[in-house]
Design a protein around this motif. Structure first.
Motif, PDB file in Angstrom:
ATOM      1  N   ASP A  20       0.828  -1.212   0.000  1.00  0.00           N
ATOM      2  CA  ASP A  20       0.000   0.000   0.000  1.00  0.00           C
ATOM      3  C   ASP A  20       0.858   1.257   0.000  1.00  0.00           C
ATOM      4  N   THR A  21       2.040   1.152   0.591  1.00  0.00           N
ATOM      5  CA  THR A  21       2.989   2.250   0.610  1.00  0.00           C
ATOM      6  C   THR A  21       4.390   1.684   0.799  1.00  0.00           C
ATOM      7  N   PHE A  22       5.367   2.359   0.211  1.00  0.00           N
ATOM      8  CA  PHE A  22       6.762   1.974   0.420  1.00  0.00           C
ATOM      9  C   PHE A  22       7.367   2.682   1.626  1.00  0.00           C
ATOM     10  N   ARG A  23       6.683   3.673   2.159  1.00  0.00           N
ATOM     11  CA  ARG A  23       7.234   4.461   3.258  1.00  0.00           C
ATOM     12  C   ARG A  23       7.230   3.649   4.551  1.00  0.00           C
ATOM     13  N   TRP A  24       8.280   3.846   5.360  1.00  0.00           N
ATOM     14  CA  TRP A  24       8.387   3.243   6.682  1.00  0.00           C
ATOM     15  C   TRP A  24       9.154   4.226   7.570  1.00  0.00           C
ATOM     16  N   HIS A  25       9.483   3.814   8.793  1.00  0.00           N
ATOM     17  CA  HIS A  25      10.071   4.761   9.726  1.00  0.00           C
ATOM     18  C   HIS A  25      11.456   5.249   9.316  1.00  0.00           C
ATOM     19  N   ASN A  26      12.108   4.535   8.392  1.00  0.00           N
ATOM     20  CA  ASN A  26      13.421   4.954   7.922  1.00  0.00           C
ATOM     21  C   ASN A  26      13.375   5.600   6.543  1.00  0.00           C
ATOM     22  N   SER A  27      12.202   6.019   6.104  1.00  0.00           N
ATOM     23  CA  SER A  27      12.092   6.759   4.846  1.00  0.00           C
ATOM     24  C   SER A  27      12.405   8.229   5.080  1.00  0.00           C
ATOM     25  N   THR A  28      13.004   8.849   4.081  1.00  0.00           N
ATOM     26  CA  THR A  28      13.288  10.275   4.157  1.00  0.00           C
ATOM     27  C   THR A  28      13.160  10.871   2.757  1.00  0.00           C
ATOM     28  N   PRO A  29      12.689  12.106   2.640  1.00  0.00           N
ATOM     29  CA  PRO A  29      12.575  12.721   1.304  1.00  0.00           C
ATOM     30  C   PRO A  29      13.930  12.798   0.608  1.00  0.00           C
ATOM     31  N   PHE A  30      13.915  12.506  -0.681  1.00  0.00           N
ATOM     32  CA  PHE A  30      15.149  12.602  -1.462  1.00  0.00           C
ATOM     33  C   PHE A  30      15.347  14.054  -1.874  1.00  0.00           C
ATOM     34  N   GLU A  31      16.533  14.567  -1.633  1.00  0.00           N
ATOM     35  CA  GLU A  31      16.820  15.986  -1.854  1.00  0.00           C
ATOM     36  C   GLU A  31      17.435  16.266  -3.225  1.00  0.00           C
ATOM     37  N   TRP A  32      17.689  15.245  -4.023  1.00  0.00           N
ATOM     38  CA  TRP A  32      18.269  15.407  -5.353  1.00  0.00           C
ATOM     39  C   TRP A  32      19.593  16.176  -5.282  1.00  0.00           C
ATOM     40  N   HIS A  33      20.425  15.786  -4.314  1.00  0.00           N
ATOM     41  CA  HIS A  33      21.714  16.460  -4.129  1.00  0.00           C
ATOM     42  C   HIS A  33      22.736  15.438  -3.642  1.00  0.00           C
ATOM     43  N   SER A  34      23.953  15.552  -4.133  1.00  0.00           N
ATOM     44  CA  SER A  34      24.982  14.584  -3.781  1.00  0.00           C
ATOM     45  C   SER A  34      25.331  14.623  -2.288  1.00  0.00           C
ATOM     46  N   ARG A  35      25.149  15.792  -1.653  1.00  0.00           N
ATOM     47  CA  ARG A  35      25.509  15.900  -0.236  1.00  0.00           C
ATOM     48  C   ARG A  35      24.699  14.931   0.604  1.00  0.00           C
ATOM     49  N   GLN A  36      23.426  14.773   0.315  1.00  0.00           N
ATOM     50  CA  GLN A  36      22.594  13.844   1.080  1.00  0.00           C
ATOM     51  C   GLN A  36      23.119  12.418   0.960  1.00  0.00           C
ATOM     52  N   LEU A  37      23.491  12.013  -0.236  1.00  0.00           N
ATOM     53  CA  LEU A  37      23.985  10.652  -0.458  1.00  0.00           C
ATOM     54  C   LEU A  37      25.341  10.447   0.222  1.00  0.00           C
ATOM     55  N   LEU A  38      26.174  11.461   0.236  1.00  0.00           N
ATOM     56  CA  LEU A  38      27.445  11.385   0.960  1.00  0.00           C
ATOM     57  C   LEU A  38      27.205  11.266   2.458  1.00  0.00           C
ATOM     58  N   ASP A  39      26.288  12.068   2.981  1.00  0.00           N
ATOM     59  CA  ASP A  39      26.009  12.039   4.417  1.00  0.00           C
ATOM     60  C   ASP A  39      25.442  10.694   4.855  1.00  0.00           C
ATOM     61  N   LEU A  40      24.677  10.044   3.986  1.00  0.00           N
ATOM     62  CA  LEU A  40      24.092   8.747   4.311  1.00  0.00           C
ATOM     63  C   LEU A  40      25.064   7.585   4.063  1.00  0.00           C
ATOM     64  N   GLY A  41      26.248   7.894   3.569  1.00  0.00           N
ATOM     65  CA  GLY A  41      27.238   6.853   3.299  1.00  0.00           C
ATOM     66  C   GLY A  41      26.948   6.039   2.061  1.00  0.00           C
ATOM     67  N   LEU A  42      26.180   6.607   1.138  1.00  0.00           N
ATOM     68  CA  LEU A  42      25.780   5.877  -0.060  1.00  0.00           C
ATOM     69  C   LEU A  42      26.690   6.154  -1.247  1.00  0.00           C
ATOM     70  N   MET A  43      27.755   6.886  -1.016  1.00  0.00           N
ATOM     71  CA  MET A  43      28.869   6.981  -1.961  1.00  0.00           C
ATOM     72  C   MET A  43      30.054   7.566  -1.214  1.00  0.00           C
ATOM     73  N   GLU A  44      31.205   7.495  -1.861  1.00  0.00           N
ATOM     74  CA  GLU A  44      32.473   7.794  -1.184  1.00  0.00           C
ATOM     75  C   GLU A  44      33.293   8.738  -2.057  1.00  0.00           C
ATOM     76  N   PRO A  45      33.782   9.863  -1.510  1.00  0.00           N
ATOM     77  CA  PRO A  45      34.606  10.782  -2.312  1.00  0.00           C
ATOM     78  C   PRO A  45      36.040  10.321  -2.496  1.00  0.00           C
ATOM     79  N   GLY A  46      36.479   9.323  -1.713  1.00  0.00           N
ATOM     80  CA  GLY A  46      37.868   8.893  -1.801  1.00  0.00           C
ATOM     81  C   GLY A  46      38.811  10.022  -1.451  1.00  0.00           C
ATOM     82  N   GLN A  47      39.804  10.262  -2.310  1.00  0.00           N
ATOM     83  CA  GLN A  47      40.789  11.313  -2.079  1.00  0.00           C
ATOM     84  C   GLN A  47      40.448  12.590  -2.850  1.00  0.00           C
ATOM     85  N   TRP A  48      39.245  12.640  -3.430  1.00  0.00           N
ATOM     86  CA  TRP A  48      38.869  13.784  -4.271  1.00  0.00           C
ATOM     87  C   TRP A  48      38.193  14.848  -3.410  1.00  0.00           C
ATOM     88  N   PHE A  49      38.772  16.039  -3.369  1.00  0.00           N
ATOM     89  CA  PHE A  49      38.239  17.072  -2.497  1.00  0.00           C
ATOM     90  C   PHE A  49      37.849  18.302  -3.304  1.00  0.00           C
TER      91      PHE A  49
END
Length: 289
Positions: free
Chosen positions: A260-289
């Protein structure tokens, strides 16, 4: 720029593959196909190729700027066959592939073009890049029954994990610098997802070379291409924000009535920004700054 099939594209359109990076987009349906193509154009891909059935439509601006290849994406191993054929035709070119309603994000993508990122990655002596396919889903399935909404998109902010990848050829010992990653809708609704399709890792970027082959599980025949980092330090990784799993779960008669819904207590709005994905640990910058 339209081609009647894969063979004609690899013959008449081969020059378009000489100057990478090249994005290969496979259209399984017409849902958000135009926004997918525009998103990857805006990231700075020199060439965007759309593999799609002949009856699918494209807006006028994309007809002029996208290489359209008439292709039956519903055939068994269609993507695998096309990616391997393009690999053979474009040695040395950086290639990326995805499906429609999937959107690439990499660290700092809002201010740095994809060729800048790949230049740095190449300087680190890497010929491939791991990406995590992060499931997106509409917040209201009554309003968006196909589970796709760019304006009201959600993702899981936790529930991701990794397991060692066993080496069958070496008594199932863990492979070096390789892991199987899980999470998102394919983890939460795993009873509806075949076991081989539950992983969320994909080697989405790779440098083409003779003899290289894409496997059905989104890994490659060269084991070094399947690693998440080089031996001496962590490397860049990327995320692919994808509505593909949500679409499939709502389209499949065996699962749609259970959700009926995909939402659960760990759902959060997607912000369409790389910073959110970095903060959630869903990608890694490596040595690139």
């Amino acid at each position: 720029m339209q081609y009647t099939g894969l063979d004609e594209f690899l013959t008449r359109g081969k020059a378009a593959l000489a100057n990478g990076p090249v994005a290969l987009v496979f259209a399984e349906d017409e849902v958000e196909l135009d926004t997918t193509l525009r998103h990857h154009q805006q990231l700075g891909f020199n060439t965007v190729v759309a593999f799609m059935p002949g009856h699918f439509g494209l807006p006028g601006d994309l007809v002029k700027t996208v290489h359209r290849v008439t292709f039956d994406t519903g055939e068994a191993n269609a993507l695998q066959r096309a990616v391997n054929a393009v690999n053979d035709a474009a040695p040395g070119t950086w290639l990326y592939y995805c499906y429609n309603a999937e959107y690439l994000f990499y660290p700092f993508c809002e201010t740095r073009a994809v060729n800048e990122m790949l230049t740095f990655h190449t300087e680190e002596r890497r010929d491939s890049m791991l990406a995590y396919v992060v499931d997106l889903y509409a917040g209201d399935l009554e309003q968006f029954p196909n589970a796709v909404s760019l304006d009201i998109a959600y993702l899981d902010k936790s529930g991701y994990y990794a397991l060692a990848r066993p080496d069958i050829a070496n008594h199932n010992h863990p492979k070096e610098r390789q892991l199987d990653f899980f999470g998102g809708l394919r983890w939460r609704y795993e009873e509806h997802v075949p076991a081989p399709r539950r992983k969320i890792d994909r080697i989405a970027f790779f440098k083409a070379k003779p003899g290289l082959r894409l496997n059905e599980d989104h890994t490659f025949s060269d084991e070094e291409y399947n690693t998440y980092a080089c031996p001496w330090h962590n490397n860049l990784t990327a995320s692919i924000a994808s509505f593909r799993t949500a679409k499939a779960l709502k389209r499949n008669p065996g699962s749609t009535f259970d959700i009926d819904t995909f939402r659960w207590h760990n759902s959060t709005p997607f912000e369409w920004h790389s910073r959110q994905l970095l903060d959630l640990g869903l990608m890694e910058p490596g040595q690139w700054f």
